[in-house]
Design a protein around this motif. Structure first.
Motif, mmCIF file in Angstrom:
data_model
loop_
_atom_site.group_PDB
_atom_site.id
_atom_site.type_symbol
_atom_site.label_atom_id
_atom_site.label_comp_id
_atom_site.label_asym_id
_atom_site.label_seq_id
_atom_site.Cartn_x
_atom_site.Cartn_y
_atom_site.Cartn_z
ATOM 1 N N CYS A 42 0.803 -1.237 0.000
ATOM 2 C CA CYS A 42 0.000 0.000 0.000
ATOM 3 C C CYS A 42 0.828 1.277 0.000
ATOM 4 O O CYS A 42 0.269 2.363 0.005
ATOM 5 C CB CYS A 42 -0.958 -0.002 1.183
ATOM 6 S SG CYS A 42 -0.122 0.151 2.780
ATOM 7 N N ASP A 43 2.130 1.159 0.038
ATOM 8 C CA ASP A 43 3.052 2.297 -0.012
ATOM 9 C C ASP A 43 2.981 3.192 1.229
ATOM 10 O O ASP A 43 3.427 4.330 1.209
ATOM 11 C CB ASP A 43 2.811 3.123 -1.284
ATOM 12 C CG ASP A 43 4.075 3.835 -1.734
ATOM 13 O OD1 ASP A 43 5.166 3.252 -1.583
ATOM 14 O OD2 ASP A 43 3.963 4.979 -2.214
ATOM 15 N N THR A 44 2.444 2.673 2.331
ATOM 16 C CA THR A 44 2.415 3.399 3.607
ATOM 17 C C THR A 44 3.789 3.283 4.254
ATOM 18 O O THR A 44 4.445 2.245 4.147
ATOM 19 C CB THR A 44 1.356 2.780 4.548
ATOM 20 O OG1 THR A 44 0.088 2.843 3.913
ATOM 21 C CG2 THR A 44 1.307 3.483 5.886
ATOM 22 N N ALA A 45 4.216 4.323 4.953
ATOM 23 C CA ALA A 45 5.506 4.289 5.650
ATOM 24 C C ALA A 45 5.484 3.222 6.749
ATOM 25 O O ALA A 45 4.508 3.095 7.493
ATOM 26 C CB ALA A 45 5.806 5.652 6.253
ATOM 27 N N ILE A 46 6.558 2.444 6.830
ATOM 28 C CA ILE A 46 6.703 1.433 7.885
ATOM 29 C C ILE A 46 7.468 2.098 9.024
ATOM 30 O O ILE A 46 8.574 2.609 8.819
ATOM 31 C CB ILE A 46 7.454 0.189 7.370
ATOM 32 C CG1 ILE A 46 6.677 -0.460 6.226
ATOM 33 C CG2 ILE A 46 7.692 -0.804 8.509
ATOM 34 C CD1 ILE A 46 7.407 -1.597 5.540
ATOM 35 N N PRO A 47 6.915 2.127 10.242
ATOM 36 C CA PRO A 47 7.580 2.797 11.366
ATOM 37 C C PRO A 47 8.965 2.208 11.659
ATOM 38 O O PRO A 47 9.203 1.008 11.483
ATOM 39 C CB PRO A 47 6.634 2.550 12.546
ATOM 40 C CG PRO A 47 5.318 2.210 11.935
ATOM 41 C CD PRO A 47 5.630 1.562 10.627
ATOM 42 N N GLU A 48 9.860 3.076 12.096
ATOM 43 C CA GLU A 48 11.235 2.670 12.418
ATOM 44 C C GLU A 48 11.251 1.543 13.456
ATOM 45 O O GLU A 48 12.033 0.605 13.352
ATOM 46 C CB GLU A 48 12.031 3.873 12.925
ATOM 47 C CG GLU A 48 13.458 3.552 13.324
ATOM 48 C CD GLU A 48 14.338 3.127 12.147
ATOM 49 O OE1 GLU A 48 15.315 2.388 12.396
ATOM 50 O OE2 GLU A 48 14.048 3.525 11.018
ATOM 51 N N ALA A 49 10.378 1.630 14.460
ATOM 52 C CA ALA A 49 10.341 0.599 15.505
ATOM 53 C C ALA A 49 10.033 -0.775 14.904
ATOM 54 O O ALA A 49 10.622 -1.777 15.302
ATOM 55 C CB ALA A 49 9.310 0.967 16.565
ATOM 56 N N ARG A 50 9.121 -0.829 13.948
ATOM 57 C CA ARG A 50 8.785 -2.112 13.295
ATOM 58 C C ARG A 50 9.974 -2.617 12.487
ATOM 59 O O ARG A 50 10.281 -3.800 12.488
ATOM 60 C CB ARG A 50 7.553 -1.938 12.409
ATOM 61 C CG ARG A 50 7.149 -3.197 11.659
ATOM 62 C CD ARG A 50 5.769 -3.055 11.039
ATOM 63 N NE ARG A 50 5.422 -4.130 10.143
ATOM 64 C CZ ARG A 50 5.064 -5.359 10.517
ATOM 65 N NH1 ARG A 50 5.015 -5.658 11.796
ATOM 66 N NH2 ARG A 50 4.749 -6.277 9.626
ATOM 67 N N ARG A 51 10.635 -1.716 11.787
ATOM 68 C CA ARG A 51 11.786 -2.125 10.971
ATOM 69 C C ARG A 51 12.929 -2.637 11.839
ATOM 70 O O ARG A 51 13.631 -3.564 11.455
ATOM 71 C CB ARG A 51 12.251 -0.963 10.089
ATOM 72 C CG ARG A 51 11.264 -0.687 8.957
ATOM 73 C CD ARG A 51 11.766 0.344 7.993
ATOM 74 N NE ARG A 51 11.471 1.659 8.542
ATOM 75 C CZ ARG A 51 12.309 2.689 8.526
ATOM 76 N NH1 ARG A 51 13.495 2.570 7.989
ATOM 77 N NH2 ARG A 51 11.947 3.842 9.038
ATOM 78 N N GLN A 52 13.082 -2.060 13.029
ATOM 79 C CA GLN A 52 14.130 -2.522 13.948
ATOM 80 C C GLN A 52 13.758 -3.867 14.574
ATOM 81 O O GLN A 52 14.606 -4.729 14.763
ATOM 82 C CB GLN A 52 14.368 -1.485 15.058
ATOM 83 C CG GLN A 52 14.979 -0.196 14.570
ATOM 84 C CD GLN A 52 16.376 -0.402 14.008
ATOM 85 O OE1 GLN A 52 17.157 -1.176 14.531
ATOM 86 N NE2 GLN A 52 16.666 0.292 12.921
ATOM 87 N N ALA A 53 12.470 -4.037 14.894
ATOM 88 C CA ALA A 53 12.007 -5.267 15.549
ATOM 89 C C ALA A 53 12.015 -6.463 14.601
ATOM 90 O O ALA A 53 12.269 -7.594 15.026
ATOM 91 C CB ALA A 53 10.606 -5.061 16.113
ATOM 92 N N LEU A 54 11.724 -6.215 13.324
ATOM 93 C CA LEU A 54 11.638 -7.293 12.328
ATOM 94 C C LEU A 54 12.531 -6.987 11.134
ATOM 95 O O LEU A 54 12.072 -6.430 10.143
ATOM 96 C CB LEU A 54 10.192 -7.453 11.837
ATOM 97 C CG LEU A 54 9.168 -7.899 12.852
ATOM 98 C CD1 LEU A 54 7.771 -7.738 12.288
ATOM 99 C CD2 LEU A 54 9.424 -9.333 13.249
ATOM 100 N N PRO A 55 13.801 -7.351 11.219
ATOM 101 C CA PRO A 55 14.673 -7.115 10.067
ATOM 102 C C PRO A 55 14.099 -7.803 8.816
ATOM 103 O O PRO A 55 13.623 -8.928 8.880
ATOM 104 C CB PRO A 55 15.995 -7.750 10.476
ATOM 105 C CG PRO A 55 15.947 -7.798 11.968
ATOM 106 C CD PRO A 55 14.505 -7.975 12.320
#
Length: 88
Positions: A42-55
């Motif tokens: 959907c091209d929505t921004a993925i939060p930094e916390a999610r990107r850090q939690a799930l490489p």
């Protein structure tokens, strides 16, 4: 106690092997590599916390939840392996 051809721990060994296979299969489905900054659906921004939690994350939470629902609906339920079906 006589167990026929099976060794004393054969049943537990089979259970352990089944669990190990399931863990291996689940780990193989986890994302790998760098995380995306935007959801590939959907091209929505993925939060930094999610990107850090799930490489390796590729979907936002909403899209991932939708995908999980679809996979659960398609997976079915194994009645033969169910404890309830063995008790009846």
């Amino acid at each position: 106690m006589a167990t026929g051809w099976a060794g004393d721990g054969a049943v537990q060994d089979q259970i352990d092997a089944t669990v190990k296979d399931a863990i291996k299969r689940a780990r193989s489905r986890l994302p790998t590599g760098p995380s995306l900054e935007k959801c590939e659906e959907c091209d929505t921004a993925i939060p930094e916390a999610r990107r850090q939690a799930l490489p390796g994350v590729r979907l936002c939470v909403a899209c991932q939840e939708e995908r999980d629902r679809e996979q659960r609906a398609a997976s079915g339920y194994n009645r033969r392996g169910s404890k309830d079906s063995q008790l009846r």
